[in-house]
Design a protein around this motif. Structure first.
Motif, PDB file in Angstrom:
ATOM      1  N   THR A   1       0.792  -1.295   0.068  1.00 46.18           N
ATOM      2  CA  THR A   1      -0.169   0.162  -0.079  1.00 46.18           C
ATOM      3  C   THR A   1       0.829   1.258  -0.085  1.00 46.18           C
ATOM      4  O   THR A   1       1.886   1.398   0.811  1.00 46.18           O
ATOM      5  CB  THR A   1      -0.999  -0.134   1.270  1.00 46.18           C
ATOM      6  N   ALA A   2       0.415   2.136  -0.707  1.00 43.99           N
ATOM      7  CA  ALA A   2       1.224   3.454  -0.742  1.00 43.99           C
ATOM      8  C   ALA A   2      -0.022   4.642  -0.033  1.00 43.99           C
ATOM      9  O   ALA A   2      -1.081   4.652  -0.608  1.00 43.99           O
ATOM     10  CB  ALA A   2       1.365   3.753  -2.243  1.00 43.99           C
ATOM     11  N   LEU A   3       0.594   5.404   0.731  1.00 38.84           N
ATOM     12  CA  LEU A   3      -0.148   6.391   1.201  1.00 38.84           C
ATOM     13  C   LEU A   3       0.315   7.889   0.788  1.00 38.84           C
ATOM     14  O   LEU A   3       1.445   7.963   0.812  1.00 38.84           O
ATOM     15  CB  LEU A   3      -0.036   6.263   2.777  1.00 38.84           C
ATOM     16  N   VAL A   4      -0.759   8.464   0.408  1.00 35.12           N
ATOM     17  CA  VAL A   4      -0.291   9.837  -0.280  1.00 35.12           C
ATOM     18  C   VAL A   4      -1.243  10.841   0.178  1.00 35.12           C
ATOM     19  O   VAL A   4      -2.348  10.853   0.280  1.00 35.12           O
ATOM     20  CB  VAL A   4      -0.416   9.662  -1.980  1.00 35.12           C
ATOM     21  N   THR A   5      -0.288  11.889   0.594  1.00 37.31           N
ATOM     22  CA  THR A   5      -1.176  12.875   1.342  1.00 37.31           C
ATOM     23  C   THR A   5      -1.288  14.161   0.122  1.00 37.31           C
ATOM     24  O   THR A   5      -0.311  14.193  -0.819  1.00 37.31           O
ATOM     25  CB  THR A   5      -0.415  14.019   2.272  1.00 37.31           C
ATOM     26  N   GLY A   6      -2.244  14.991   0.099  1.00 38.50           N
ATOM     27  CA  GLY A   6      -2.504  15.980  -1.105  1.00 38.50           C
ATOM     28  C   GLY A   6      -2.698  15.209  -2.155  1.00 38.50           C
ATOM     29  O   GLY A   6      -2.222  15.506  -3.241  1.00 38.50           O
ATOM     30  N   ALA A   7      -3.633  14.110  -2.110  1.00 36.78           N
ATOM     31  CA  ALA A   7      -3.803  13.118  -3.029  1.00 36.78           C
ATOM     32  C   ALA A   7      -4.976  13.593  -4.126  1.00 36.78           C
ATOM     33  O   ALA A   7      -4.962  12.802  -5.271  1.00 36.78           O
ATOM     34  CB  ALA A   7      -3.873  11.789  -2.641  1.00 36.78           C
ATOM     35  N   ALA A   8      -5.797  14.702  -3.729  1.00 37.42           N
ATOM     36  CA  ALA A   8      -6.848  14.897  -4.651  1.00 37.42           C
ATOM     37  C   ALA A   8      -6.547  15.365  -6.158  1.00 37.42           C
ATOM     38  O   ALA A   8      -7.318  15.425  -7.001  1.00 37.42           O
ATOM     39  CB  ALA A   8      -7.946  15.787  -3.929  1.00 37.42           C
ATOM     40  N   GLY A   9      -5.406  15.994  -6.135  1.00 43.13           N
ATOM     41  CA  GLY A   9      -5.051  16.757  -7.306  1.00 43.13           C
ATOM     42  C   GLY A   9      -3.514  16.800  -7.764  1.00 43.13           C
ATOM     43  O   GLY A   9      -2.690  16.327  -6.826  1.00 43.13           O
ATOM     44  N   GLY A  10      -2.967  17.332  -8.956  1.00 47.04           N
ATOM     45  CA  GLY A  10      -1.538  17.792  -8.841  1.00 47.04           C
ATOM     46  C   GLY A  10      -0.785  16.554  -8.989  1.00 47.04           C
ATOM     47  O   GLY A  10      -1.132  15.558  -9.403  1.00 47.04           O
ATOM     48  N   ILE A  11       0.437  16.761  -8.157  1.00 44.68           N
ATOM     49  CA  ILE A  11       1.363  15.721  -8.254  1.00 44.68           C
ATOM     50  C   ILE A  11       0.901  14.469  -7.536  1.00 44.68           C
ATOM     51  O   ILE A  11       1.300  13.330  -7.737  1.00 44.68           O
ATOM     52  CB  ILE A  11       2.851  16.388  -7.503  1.00 44.68           C
ATOM     53  N   GLY A  12       0.342  14.833  -6.390  1.00 45.02           N
ATOM     54  CA  GLY A  12      -0.221  13.610  -5.496  1.00 45.02           C
ATOM     55  C   GLY A  12      -1.147  12.601  -6.141  1.00 45.02           C
ATOM     56  O   GLY A  12      -0.843  11.619  -6.261  1.00 45.02           O
ATOM     57  N   PHE A  13      -2.063  12.972  -7.176  1.00 46.29           N
ATOM     58  CA  PHE A  13      -2.961  12.531  -7.838  1.00 46.29           C
ATOM     59  C   PHE A  13      -2.175  11.560  -8.911  1.00 46.29           C
ATOM     60  O   PHE A  13      -2.485  10.581  -8.979  1.00 46.29           O
ATOM     61  CB  PHE A  13      -3.920  13.358  -8.495  1.00 46.29           C
ATOM     62  N   GLU A  14      -1.177  12.154  -9.691  1.00 50.17           N
ATOM     63  CA  GLU A  14      -0.610  11.637 -10.701  1.00 50.17           C
ATOM     64  C   GLU A  14       0.347  10.478 -10.164  1.00 50.17           C
ATOM     65  O   GLU A  14       0.471   9.451 -10.618  1.00 50.17           O
ATOM     66  CB  GLU A  14       0.415  12.580 -11.452  1.00 50.17           C
ATOM     67  N   PHE A  15       0.979  10.655  -8.829  1.00 50.67           N
ATOM     68  CA  PHE A  15       1.645   9.630  -8.086  1.00 50.67           C
ATOM     69  C   PHE A  15       0.764   8.531  -7.755  1.00 50.67           C
ATOM     70  O   PHE A  15       1.431   7.353  -7.902  1.00 50.67           O
ATOM     71  CB  PHE A  15       2.175  10.374  -6.902  1.00 50.67           C
ATOM     72  N   CYS A  16      -0.539   8.675  -7.229  1.00 53.65           N
ATOM     73  CA  CYS A  16      -1.330   7.689  -7.198  1.00 53.65           C
ATOM     74  C   CYS A  16      -1.620   6.996  -8.249  1.00 53.65           C
ATOM     75  O   CYS A  16      -1.658   5.729  -8.154  1.00 53.65           O
ATOM     76  CB  CYS A  16      -2.722   8.264  -6.441  1.00 53.65           C
ATOM     77  N   LYS A  17      -1.637   7.615  -9.186  1.00 57.62           N
ATOM     78  CA  LYS A  17      -2.101   6.937 -10.625  1.00 57.62           C
ATOM     79  C   LYS A  17      -0.809   5.775 -11.045  1.00 57.62           C
ATOM     80  O   LYS A  17      -0.964   4.643 -11.239  1.00 57.62           O
ATOM     81  CB  LYS A  17      -2.349   7.895 -11.737  1.00 57.62           C
ATOM     82  N   LEU A  18       0.353   6.384 -10.808  1.00 56.43           N
ATOM     83  CA  LEU A  18       1.721   5.881 -10.957  1.00 56.43           C
ATOM     84  C   LEU A  18       1.768   4.415 -10.038  1.00 56.43           C
ATOM     85  O   LEU A  18       1.929   3.202 -10.455  1.00 56.43           O
ATOM     86  CB  LEU A  18       2.671   6.657 -10.921  1.00 56.43           C
TER      87      LEU A  18
END
Length: 270
Positions: free
Chosen positions: A4-21
């Protein structure tokens, strides 16, 4: 993979793109953000594209209990985090003597205290398992003093130094700690900090490129990650010039941005 990856600031921008990756690499996702509606939109989009488990948590990271609240949520859901991306952040543009203390305090809490606390809470588990990744999102601003964004630059310098020290401590444990230092990126950051029309625009990068660059460098164990030639040059500049000279250069640029913003406000109210 069931990691599991936990990402803060995940709703948009770099965080969202990182979640996709991360999701495309097989990581389940825990997406944390203050924007509940944005989180749901992001989850809905990723759920259509990815075949991983996606959990969302609406959390104000400027709260003192933010890190504890996140870990309690993880424990309740039985989630173990192998990759932590402390991405959330914002700026406060203007003269320090005139800026909002409430906004400054919240920013310092998000960038430094919550990031450090969340890392401290999740790191022991990573060490016991002998594997983990920690990525902190600083900025190219971390390398230079920043007149008119003094607290922002200072907080990012903290993240740079903290992560470099942590990476050194983690040698031989199987834990990789990296710090991302992007320059201007196409996100809502500039608009949120009141400087959405900067004078220098030629080096603005796409958030998907920054996220991809960061993910690959993290996996390779690179400690300081600076995407783009001009950003690398900006990071190297303080080695060539005195810090006072660099502060004057940054201050001159920011004063022009501040003057432009003042002119735009005057025009709108005229």
């Amino acid at each position: 993979m069931s990691e599991t990856a936990l990402v803060t600031g995940a709703a948009g921008g770099i965080g969202f793109e990182f979640c996709k990756l991360a999701g495309n690499k097989g990581y389940n996702l825990v997406m944390v953000d203050l924007d509940s509606k944005g989180l749901e939109r992001a989850k809905s989009q990723l759920s259509q594209e990815l075949k991983v488990n996606i959990q969302t948590l609406t959390q104000d990271l400027s709260e003192e209990s933010a890190a504890t609240n996140i870990v309690e949520f993880l424990n309740q859901q039985g989630i173990t985090v192998e990759l932590l991306f402390n991405n959330a952040g914002f700026g406060n543009f203007g003269y320090f003597s005139e800026s909002s203390w409430a906004k400054d305090r919240a920013m310092l809490q998000v960038h430094m205290i919550t990031t450090t606390h969340l890392t401290k809470l999740l790191l022991p588990g990573m060490i016991s398992r002998g594997k983990g990744y920690i990525l902190n999102n600083a900025s190219v601003a971390a390398f230079v003093p920043g007149p008119l964004m003094s607290t922002y630059h200072a907080s990012k310098s903290y993240l740079l130094n903290f992560t470099q020290a942590l990476a050194n401590e983690m040698k031989g444990t199987g834990i990789k700690a990296s710090v991302l230092c992007p320059g201007m990126t196409k996100t809502n950051f500039a608009k949120a900090n009141g400087n959405d029309e900067p004078n220098i625009k030629f080096n603005i990068m796409d958030s998907d490129y920054v996220a991809s660059f960061a993910f690959e460098a993290l996996m390779k164990g690179k400690v300081v990650i600076v995407p783009g030639f001009w950003n690398k040059l900006s990071a190297f500049l303080p080695r060539l010039l005195s810090r006072n000279t660099v502060a004057n250069m940054v201050g001159n640029i920011q004063r022009k941005n501040h003057a432009k913003r003042a002119d735009q406000k005057a025009t709108k109210t005229a």
